[in-house]
Design a protein around this motif. Structure first.
Motif, short mmCIF file in Angstrom:
data_model
loop_
_atom_site.label_atom_id
_atom_site.label_comp_id
_atom_site.label_asym_id
_atom_site.label_seq_id
_atom_site.Cartn_x
_atom_site.Cartn_y
_atom_site.Cartn_z
N THR A 66 36.95 42.48 -57.75
CA THR A 66 37.20 41.97 -56.41
C THR A 66 36.47 42.87 -55.42
O THR A 66 35.84 43.86 -55.79
N ALA A 122 40.37 29.44 -50.01
CA ALA A 122 41.57 30.21 -50.32
C ALA A 122 42.40 30.45 -49.08
O ALA A 122 43.62 30.25 -49.08
N THR A 163 36.59 30.84 -52.77
CA THR A 163 36.45 31.60 -54.01
C THR A 163 36.58 30.71 -55.24
O THR A 163 37.22 29.64 -55.18
N ALA A 206 44.62 35.25 -54.88
CA ALA A 206 44.17 36.08 -53.77
C ALA A 206 45.31 37.01 -53.38
O ALA A 206 46.46 36.56 -53.25
N VAL A 214 41.99 40.15 -48.04
CA VAL A 214 42.24 39.02 -48.94
C VAL A 214 41.36 39.27 -50.17
O VAL A 214 40.17 39.03 -50.15
N THR A 217 40.20 38.41 -53.58
CA THR A 217 40.11 37.31 -54.54
C THR A 217 39.86 37.88 -55.93
O THR A 217 39.00 38.73 -56.12
N THR A 265 32.60 34.46 -54.24
CA THR A 265 33.50 34.52 -53.10
C THR A 265 32.65 34.49 -51.83
O THR A 265 31.62 35.15 -51.75
#
Length: 348
Positions: free
Chosen positions: A183, A264, A280, A285, A312, A314, A341
């Motif tokens: 992420t 998202a 994403t 998330a 946030v 993801t 993303t």
């Protein structure tokens, strides 16, 4: 569209830290470090015609490796790997072998261990200007790094479009089965003056969130958001009905087809007129409202504290290594890990 490198003359592990600047035709730009693929700046034009930086960070690279910053380390703007979020007791079993990872967050492993991908100088393999300003970073994580098995090759491409979309495309492969859950950990604030994010309006397309234990490790249980403070299925102020002591530090299971690129979350701030939409391919998330943020001398000398930003993150389901009914986070040698993303900024 423009893309350029800026040398810092700072070397870590005999590799130079380089700034890459991506700029679109509207004048929006992103500055990235090849160290941790840190998003140092994301500057867009707000509803008043002012250029505004929407991510937290520092003016100088040296501040990202300052011991005082690392002592209460928030992972400003960096990639997280080999495994995002928490792994219970830092342990997992793979192919009948038990693995023990660093327990760098209480009794649990957080964000890949002591020295994750966020503290590595990545190679720059390509910089381009067509069709978008872009850069591709690459890192080879060797077998045994942070006690994870397998040699893992990762590429991360950033593209900045003329629609103020920052597109992150991840790809990885391995020579033996290994866990992977990547992420990116940018801290966003859409207020022109960087005020608390409690009045940001947030929406998350998630009907369920994941139960956590006392150290924020997910247990495997899904909980419906309806009639809870975690219900962001309709837009509401982040601070509307939250626990004002803790804020949010919660993983949401997105309402989507597995692997599809979908919206998202959407976060809006009134005074700037800006909205941040996050798309994403990932199934979950994690919303974090920076309860534990405490950083001195950030950009323009500003001190950052709790609730001065939101993240946030993801990713795949945290702690999936220990929860069999979660989607697998094991990458096999014959497979290719992919993730997309997108951070899209709009004037609403």
């Amino acid at each position: 569209m423009k893309a350029k490198q800026i040398h810092t003359n700072t070397f870590i592990d005999q590799k130079e830290v380089v700034i890459v600047e991506l700029k679109n035709d509207k004048g929006s730009f992103v500055k990235l470090f090849n160290y941790g693929t840190i998003i140092n700046q994301f500057v867009v034009t707000n509803a008043h015609g002012e250029q505004q930086d929407i991510v937290l960070g520092f003016d100088k690279f040296e501040d990202y490796i300052n011991p005082a910053y690392l002592a209460n380390y928030p992972y400003f703007g960096a990639i997280i790997g080999r495994y995002a979020n928490r792994i219970k007791n830092g342990q997992f079993e793979l192919d009948s072998i038990e693995y023990q990872l660093a327990t760098n967050n209480g009794k649990d492993c957080l964000h890949g261990g002591e020295i994750g991908f966020d503290k590595k100088v990545w190679d720059i393999v390509n910089i381009g200007e067509e069709p978008h300003a872009s850069v591709t970073f690459q890192y080879f994580s060797l077998d045994g790094e942070e006690n994870f098995p397998g040699d893992l090759a990762i590429q991360l491409t950033f593209e900045l479009t003329n629609n103020d979309e920052l597109i992150l495309t991840y790809q990885a492969d391995t020579d033996e089965a290994t866990p992977i859950n990547l992420t990116h950990h940018s801290y966003f604030n859409l207020s022109p003056k960087g005020e608390s994010i409690i009045n940001h309006i947030h929406q998350m397309n998630a009907a369920n969130y994941l139960e956590q234990d006392s150290n924020f490790v997910v247990t495997g249980k899904l909980i419906p958001v309806v009639d809870t403070i975690h219900d962001f299925t309709k837009p509401k102020a982040i601070g509307a009905n939250w626990d004002s002591e803790s804020g949010y530090d919660q993983t949401y299971v997105l309402d989507k087809e597995y692997g599809a690129l979908t919206l998202a979350s959407k976060t809006t701030e009134t005074s700037s007129g800006l909205s941040l939409l996050i798309y994403t391919t990932e199934p979950v998330a994690h919303l974090y409202t920076a309860k534990y943020l405490s950083v001195k001398n950030g950009k323009n000398g500003k001190d950052y504290g709790e609730f001065d930003a939101f993240c946030v993150e993801t990713q795949h389901h945290p702690n999936a290594l220990n929860i069999p009914h979660f989607p697998s986070t094991i990458l096999q040698p014959e497979e290719v890990y992919t993730q997309t993303t997108i951070y899209k900024v709009l004037i609403h």
